[in-house]
Motif scaffolding. Structure first.
Motif, PDB file in Angstrom:
ATOM      1  N   GLY A  55       0.777  -1.241   0.000  1.00  0.00           N
ATOM      2  CA  GLY A  55       0.000   0.000   0.000  1.00  0.00           C
ATOM      3  C   GLY A  55       0.801   1.280   0.000  1.00  0.00           C
ATOM      4  N   VAL A  78      -2.879   1.090   4.720  1.00  0.00           N
ATOM      5  CA  VAL A  78      -1.628   0.351   4.925  1.00  0.00           C
ATOM      6  C   VAL A  78      -1.662  -0.466   6.215  1.00  0.00           C
ATOM      7  CG1 VAL A  78       0.863   0.586   5.274  1.00  0.00           C
ATOM      8  CG2 VAL A  78      -0.297   2.036   3.618  1.00  0.00           C
ATOM      9  N   ASP A  79      -2.095   0.169   7.312  1.00  0.00           N
ATOM     10  CA  ASP A  79      -2.107  -0.570   8.586  1.00  0.00           C
ATOM     11  C   ASP A  79      -3.126  -1.697   8.554  1.00  0.00           C
ATOM     12  OD1 ASP A  79      -3.864   1.849   8.672  1.00  0.00           O
ATOM     13  OD2 ASP A  79      -4.478   1.038  10.602  1.00  0.00           O
ATOM     14  N   ALA A  82      -1.625  -4.829   7.098  1.00  0.00           N
ATOM     15  CA  ALA A  82      -0.783  -5.533   8.084  1.00  0.00           C
ATOM     16  C   ALA A  82      -1.661  -6.289   9.067  1.00  0.00           C
ATOM     17  CB  ALA A  82       0.122  -4.542   8.810  1.00  0.00           C
ATOM     18  N   MET A  90      11.328  -4.984   4.139  1.00  0.00           N
ATOM     19  CA  MET A  90      11.765  -4.029   3.121  1.00  0.00           C
ATOM     20  C   MET A  90      13.237  -4.176   2.769  1.00  0.00           C
ATOM     21  SD  MET A  90       9.621  -0.634   4.095  1.00  0.00           S
ATOM     22  CE  MET A  90       7.973  -0.811   4.794  1.00  0.00           C
ATOM     23  N   VAL A  94      13.367   1.871   6.942  1.00  0.00           N
ATOM     24  CA  VAL A  94      13.425   3.312   7.168  1.00  0.00           C
ATOM     25  C   VAL A  94      13.844   3.629   8.605  1.00  0.00           C
ATOM     26  CG1 VAL A  94      12.036   5.429   7.082  1.00  0.00           C
ATOM     27  CG2 VAL A  94      11.570   3.553   5.483  1.00  0.00           C
ATOM     28  N   VAL A  99      12.607   6.655  18.302  1.00  0.00           N
ATOM     29  CA  VAL A  99      11.699   5.578  18.678  1.00  0.00           C
ATOM     30  C   VAL A  99      12.520   4.298  18.848  1.00  0.00           C
ATOM     31  CG1 VAL A  99       9.715   4.200  17.975  1.00  0.00           C
ATOM     32  CG2 VAL A  99       9.785   6.642  17.434  1.00  0.00           C
ATOM     33  N   ALA A 111      -0.958  -3.218  17.966  1.00  0.00           N
ATOM     34  CA  ALA A 111      -1.825  -2.822  16.852  1.00  0.00           C
ATOM     35  C   ALA A 111      -2.317  -4.052  16.090  1.00  0.00           C
ATOM     36  CB  ALA A 111      -1.066  -1.885  15.911  1.00  0.00           C
ATOM     37  N   ILE A 112      -1.422  -4.995  15.840  1.00  0.00           N
ATOM     38  CA  ILE A 112      -1.788  -6.184  15.057  1.00  0.00           C
ATOM     39  C   ILE A 112      -2.761  -7.078  15.837  1.00  0.00           C
ATOM     40  CG2 ILE A 112      -0.872  -8.345  14.079  1.00  0.00           C
ATOM     41  CD1 ILE A 112       0.132  -6.210  12.344  1.00  0.00           C
TER      42      ILE A 112
ATOM     43  N   GLN B 326       8.609   7.235   6.546  1.00  0.00           N
ATOM     44  CA  GLN B 326       8.495   6.806   7.947  1.00  0.00           C
ATOM     45  C   GLN B 326       7.056   6.425   8.281  1.00  0.00           C
ATOM     46  OE1 GLN B 326      10.256  10.399   9.434  1.00  0.00           O
ATOM     47  NE2 GLN B 326      12.059   9.328  10.172  1.00  0.00           N
ATOM     48  N   PHE B 328       4.876   5.316   6.195  1.00  0.00           N
ATOM     49  CA  PHE B 328       4.596   4.039   5.527  1.00  0.00           C
ATOM     50  C   PHE B 328       5.205   2.872   6.302  1.00  0.00           C
ATOM     51  CE2 PHE B 328       5.983   0.703   2.540  1.00  0.00           C
ATOM     52  CZ  PHE B 328       4.732   0.246   2.150  1.00  0.00           C
ATOM     53  N   TYR B 329       6.429   3.061   6.740  1.00  0.00           N
ATOM     54  CA  TYR B 329       7.112   1.975   7.455  1.00  0.00           C
ATOM     55  C   TYR B 329       6.331   1.585   8.715  1.00  0.00           C
ATOM     56  CZ  TYR B 329      10.958  -0.748   9.427  1.00  0.00           C
ATOM     57  OH  TYR B 329      11.731  -1.762   9.930  1.00  0.00           O
ATOM     58  N   LEU B 330       5.946   2.578   9.504  1.00  0.00           N
ATOM     59  CA  LEU B 330       5.227   2.277  10.748  1.00  0.00           C
ATOM     60  C   LEU B 330       3.852   1.688  10.450  1.00  0.00           C
ATOM     61  CD1 LEU B 330       6.222   5.438  12.838  1.00  0.00           C
ATOM     62  CD2 LEU B 330       7.144   3.133  13.054  1.00  0.00           C
ATOM     63  N   CYS B 331       3.155   2.271   9.477  1.00  0.00           N
ATOM     64  CA  CYS B 331       1.811   1.784   9.163  1.00  0.00           C
ATOM     65  C   CYS B 331       1.862   0.368   8.593  1.00  0.00           C
ATOM     66  CB  CYS B 331       1.094   2.722   8.190  1.00  0.00           C
ATOM     67  SG  CYS B 331       0.669   4.310   8.931  1.00  0.00           S
ATOM     68  N   SER B 332       2.937   0.056   7.878  1.00  0.00           N
ATOM     69  CA  SER B 332       3.043  -1.284   7.295  1.00  0.00           C
ATOM     70  C   SER B 332       3.236  -2.343   8.383  1.00  0.00           C
ATOM     71  CB  SER B 332       4.192  -1.356   6.287  1.00  0.00           C
ATOM     72  OG  SER B 332       5.429  -1.433   6.958  1.00  0.00           O
ATOM     73  N   ARG B 333       3.443  -1.894   9.615  1.00  0.00           N
ATOM     74  CA  ARG B 333       3.515  -2.824  10.759  1.00  0.00           C
ATOM     75  C   ARG B 333       2.221  -2.807  11.544  1.00  0.00           C
ATOM     76  NH1 ARG B 333       7.006  -3.942   7.252  1.00  0.00           N
ATOM     77  NH2 ARG B 333       9.100  -4.466   7.942  1.00  0.00           N
ATOM     78  N   GLY B 334       1.153  -2.315  10.927  1.00  0.00           N
ATOM     79  CA  GLY B 334      -0.153  -2.357  11.574  1.00  0.00           C
ATOM     80  C   GLY B 334      -0.476  -1.144  12.424  1.00  0.00           C
ATOM     81  N   ILE B 335       0.468  -0.191  12.504  1.00  0.00           N
ATOM     82  CA  ILE B 335       0.275   0.979  13.358  1.00  0.00           C
ATOM     83  C   ILE B 335      -0.495   2.038  12.566  1.00  0.00           C
ATOM     84  CG2 ILE B 335       1.517   2.778  14.637  1.00  0.00           C
ATOM     85  CD1 ILE B 335       3.872   0.733  14.861  1.00  0.00           C
ATOM     86  N   ASP B 336      -1.598   2.540  13.135  1.00  0.00           N
ATOM     87  CA  ASP B 336      -2.368   3.538  12.382  1.00  0.00           C
ATOM     88  C   ASP B 336      -1.667   4.897  12.437  1.00  0.00           C
ATOM     89  OD1 ASP B 336      -3.457   5.163  14.658  1.00  0.00           O
ATOM     90  OD2 ASP B 336      -4.346   3.227  15.168  1.00  0.00           O
ATOM     91  N   THR B 339      -1.460   6.745  15.816  1.00  0.00           N
ATOM     92  CA  THR B 339      -0.518   6.113  16.749  1.00  0.00           C
ATOM     93  C   THR B 339       0.921   6.325  16.289  1.00  0.00           C
ATOM     94  OG1 THR B 339      -2.206   4.449  17.190  1.00  0.00           O
ATOM     95  CG2 THR B 339       0.016   3.942  17.947  1.00  0.00           C
ATOM     96  N   LEU B 343       3.752   8.061  18.487  1.00  0.00           N
ATOM     97  CA  LEU B 343       4.990   7.337  18.790  1.00  0.00           C
ATOM     98  C   LEU B 343       6.207   8.225  18.525  1.00  0.00           C
ATOM     99  CD1 LEU B 343       5.831   4.352  19.496  1.00  0.00           C
ATOM    100  CD2 LEU B 343       5.992   3.954  17.043  1.00  0.00           C
ATOM    101  N   VAL B 344       6.183   8.869  17.391  1.00  0.00           N
ATOM    102  CA  VAL B 344       7.326   9.683  16.987  1.00  0.00           C
ATOM    103  C   VAL B 344       7.417  10.967  17.815  1.00  0.00           C
ATOM    104  CG1 VAL B 344       8.187  11.059  15.067  1.00  0.00           C
ATOM    105  CG2 VAL B 344       7.444   8.712  14.677  1.00  0.00           C
ATOM    106  N   LEU B 391      -2.975   7.120   3.520  1.00  0.00           N
ATOM    107  CA  LEU B 391      -2.163   6.142   2.802  1.00  0.00           C
ATOM    108  C   LEU B 391      -2.977   5.016   2.206  1.00  0.00           C
ATOM    109  CD1 LEU B 391       0.807   5.905   5.243  1.00  0.00           C
ATOM    110  CD2 LEU B 391       0.913   6.586   2.872  1.00  0.00           C
ATOM    111  N   GLY B 392      -2.610   4.638   1.036  1.00  0.00           N
ATOM    112  CA  GLY B 392      -3.046   3.372   0.481  1.00  0.00           C
ATOM    113  C   GLY B 392      -4.505   3.293   0.122  1.00  0.00           C
TER     114      GLY B 392
END
Lengths: 249, 393
Positions: A55, A78-79, A82, A90, A94, A99, A111-112, B326, B328-336, B339, B343-344, B391-392
């Motif tokens: 995504g 995207v989330d 997942a 990747m 990134v 963090v 989250a998951i 950044q 995208f990376y966090l969201c691709s781990r399920g984080i909305d 959040t 986090l950042v 995103l997405g």
């Protein structure tokens, strides 16, 4: 049993001059427990396939479908993808300054799963997973990907995969830049996830070396934005000898 | 004839309690070059038709040795710190009727924080003057809470006697459209120690200029600042640490996160080590985190050193971006997205907020940060503004 089903997928990359078509009709099915190697020359669109399934906003799907157990992946944020069980390791993870790895992993796990993991069990699982990947415990307190070596970044991707327990994982050139020891450690992680969770794997790679450690059920040759040939593991051996020249003509 | 403002050294910049000594402001002056000066026309005109009140929050009871008073302009404790160094500060000095003085007697140490509230009333520009007066070897923690709307020109004077210890937190969550120009001026006698912290949220234009003068040797000052700047907001911090005495220590840490298109933050940190200030140890840093496109952070450290016999002097400034990759990376781990931003931003502010050493205030600041972050995230996700952050889809 989980099924990732990609049908006639067309994807363009967005730029200031408009869209440039990259994927031109990809068909692929990945089921739980299966490993599909996607092999092809540079610039053939392998990474575009990976990122558009996850995504990334840079890519626009112009036609076709991608579903995970019948659910339309392409309309999910995207989330959401997942959470539905998709994971992308990747090629260039990134940096997220400030963090910590430990905070990041716990946030992602929460989250998951939809709830925070019980703390004691979580710490135990994280330590075990890091130890399996030969990662120093101090790694957990470093900023995500900041100052990581190439090998550390890839291990960190596999660490996330093992802890988040996705159904289908896309590994985008996870083998690139790894020495043979690191490659073996990373491959062990992938094989462990296959065994323990029945993970389905889409293994994107340029080289056949990784396939000695992660045995594919099917090999797909990816050229010009689509799959041009597929076969069993023996196809990888042919590619090793002949290269991609005969497909690129 | 106004004062000559064309000076290159901060030490030569004139100060004056007379409004007429500061000419009209065009916006080209060094101290105003980042400011939308039009919004301050009312303050510069120094015609005050509004009023402001400083009140004691909570039960209003104070420990022995602590006094909270309204005093006339003639009170000798007023104007003891350095003088106004720009027109807004001079206007604030010219404009107040009565001042508020919070004083802590000699040797008195107050454990729990004393909380004050500053609010404007009615239309028009208001002026306010607060002095915190700590006698020898006294200690206190003071919270000054700002809020509401209106236009305010304000002075906060901090006077620390020998060996006095003050922790001051100025925290404000202003209403949309609020304009606030505030001059904080601290004077530290021998061995006094100050932790001065500022947290800024909301408002249209908030400009705070903390000046710290070491008037005796052995003093120490820590200046902390946090700002979360949203669309259409201008948050400006201009600091001046005047090392006029030997063996003093100063640390400046200001962090700003910008989360809306058109958000503008300014940090200018002037540190002057005068010829007599041997043994000085100073370090100042400013960090900014830009969360969206179209926000701007200006950051200017200025360090002037007139003696080589110092322990250390340094500065740092950096602006980072929380970019699409950044997210995208966090969201691709399920984080909305909400959040991910939390986090950042938490990571960005964590060390700074921890240094306040006040768990209750820490929790309150983080809660305010979260509330404002989430509100801005929601507006990013509304269909009327469809930016790439969605995103997405």
């Amino acid at each position: 049993m989980t099924v990732l089903e990609i049908r006639d997928l067309h994807v363009s990359v967005e730029s200031d001059e408009g869209g440039t078509p990259i994927l031109r009709g990809v068909d692929l099915t990945v089921r739980s427990g299966e490993t599909h190697a996607i092999m092809g020359p540079n610039g053939s669109g392998k990474s575009t396939l990976a990122y558009s399934l996850a995504g990334h906003p840079k890519y626009r799907v112009t036609s076709g479908t991608a579903t995970l157990d019948g659910e339309d992946l392409l309309t999910m944020p995207v989330d959401g993808r997942a959470k539905a069980g998709l994971f992308l390791a990747m090629q260039y993870p990134v940096e997220v300054p400030g963090v910590t790895v430990s905070n990041f992993l716990r946030t992602a796990k929460t989250a998951i799963d939809g709830e925070a993991p019980p703390l004691r069990q979580w710490i135990k699982d994280m330590r075990q997973a890091m130890s399996n990947l030969r990662m120093d415990p101090t790694f957990a307190e470093r900023s995500v990907n900041e100052g990581f070596s190439g090998g550390e970044k890839k291990r960190h991707e596999i660490l996330q995969m093992e802890l988040l327990r996705p159904k289908i994982a896309i590994l985008d050139e996870t083998d690139s830049g790894l020495d043979v020891d690191a490659l073996r450690v990373v491959a062990e992680g992938v094989n462990r996830a296959k065994q323990t969770t029945g993970l389905g794997v889409m293994l994107i790679t340029h080289y056949t070396r990784v396939l000695q450690y992660i045995r594919p059920d099917q090999v797909h040759v990816f050229v010009g934005g689509r799959i041009v040939e597929q076969g069993g593991p023996e196809l990888a051996d042919r590619l090793e000898e002949e290269g991609y020249d005969r497909f690129v003509a | 004839m106004g004062l000559d403002q064309r000076v290159t050294s901060r030490g030569e910049r004139p100060t004056s309690f007379e409004l007429e000594d500061f000419g009209p402001v065009s916006g080209r002056e060094e101290e105003w070059r980042f400011t939308p000066v039009d919004r301050l026309a009312g303050v510069f005109a120094a015609e005050f038709s509004g009023t402001a009140a400083v009140t004691l929050a909570g039960t209003g009871s104070l420990p022995d040795g602590v006094k909270f008073e309204q005093v006339p302009r003639s009170d000798p404790r007023l104007g003891q710190a350095s003088g106004p160094s720009d027109r807004a500060a001079a206007a604030a000095w010219a404009g107040f009727g009565q001042a508020t003085v919070l004083s802590v007697g000699r040797g008195i140490s107050v454990e729990s924080p004393i909380e004050l509230e500053v609010r404007t009333q009615g239309d028009g520009v208001a002026a306010s003057h607060l002095a915190v007066w700590l006698e020898e070897n006294s200690a206190a923690t003071v919270i000054v809470d700002y809020g509401g709307g209106g236009e305010l020109a304000e002075t906060v004077e901090l006077y620390l006697g020998e060996g006095a210890r003050l922790r001051l937190l100025a925290v404000g969550e202003w209403a949309a459209g609020a304009v606030h120009a505030s001059s904080h001026r601290a004077r530290l006698a021998k061995d006094a120690s100050l932790v001065h912290s500022v947290a800024v949220f909301g408002g249209e234009l908030v400009r705070i200029t903390p000046d710290v003068t070491f008037a005796g040797p052995g003093g120490s000052a820590e200046l902390l600042g946090l700002a979360l700047t949203d669309s259409g907001e201008h948050h400006e911090s201009r600091l001046f640490v005047d090392h006029a005495a030997p063996r003093c220590t100063s640390r400046v840490t200001y962090k700003g996160a910008l989360q809306g298109a058109g958000a503008h933050s300014v940090w200018v940190g002037d540190v002057l080590i005068r010829a007599g200030a041997v043994g000085t140890d100073t370090y100042e840093q400013n960090r900014n985190l830009v969360l969206v496109r179209g926000a701007r952070a200006d950051s200017v450290p200025n360090l002037e050193i007139e003696t080589g016999e110092i322990l250390g002097a340094g500065h740092a400034s950096a602006t980072g971006r929380f970019d699409d990759e950044q997210v995208f990376y966090l969201c691709s781990r399920g984080i909305d997205l909400a959040t991910a931003r939390r986090l950042v931003v938490h990571a960005f502010f964590a060390e700074l907020v921890g240094r306040l050493n006040q768990p209750e205030i820490e929790a309150r600041l983080i809660a305010t940060v979260d509330r404002r972050l989430d509100a801005a995230t929601q507006s990013l996700l509304t269909p009327t503004q469809q930016p790439k952050e969605t995103l997405g889809r």
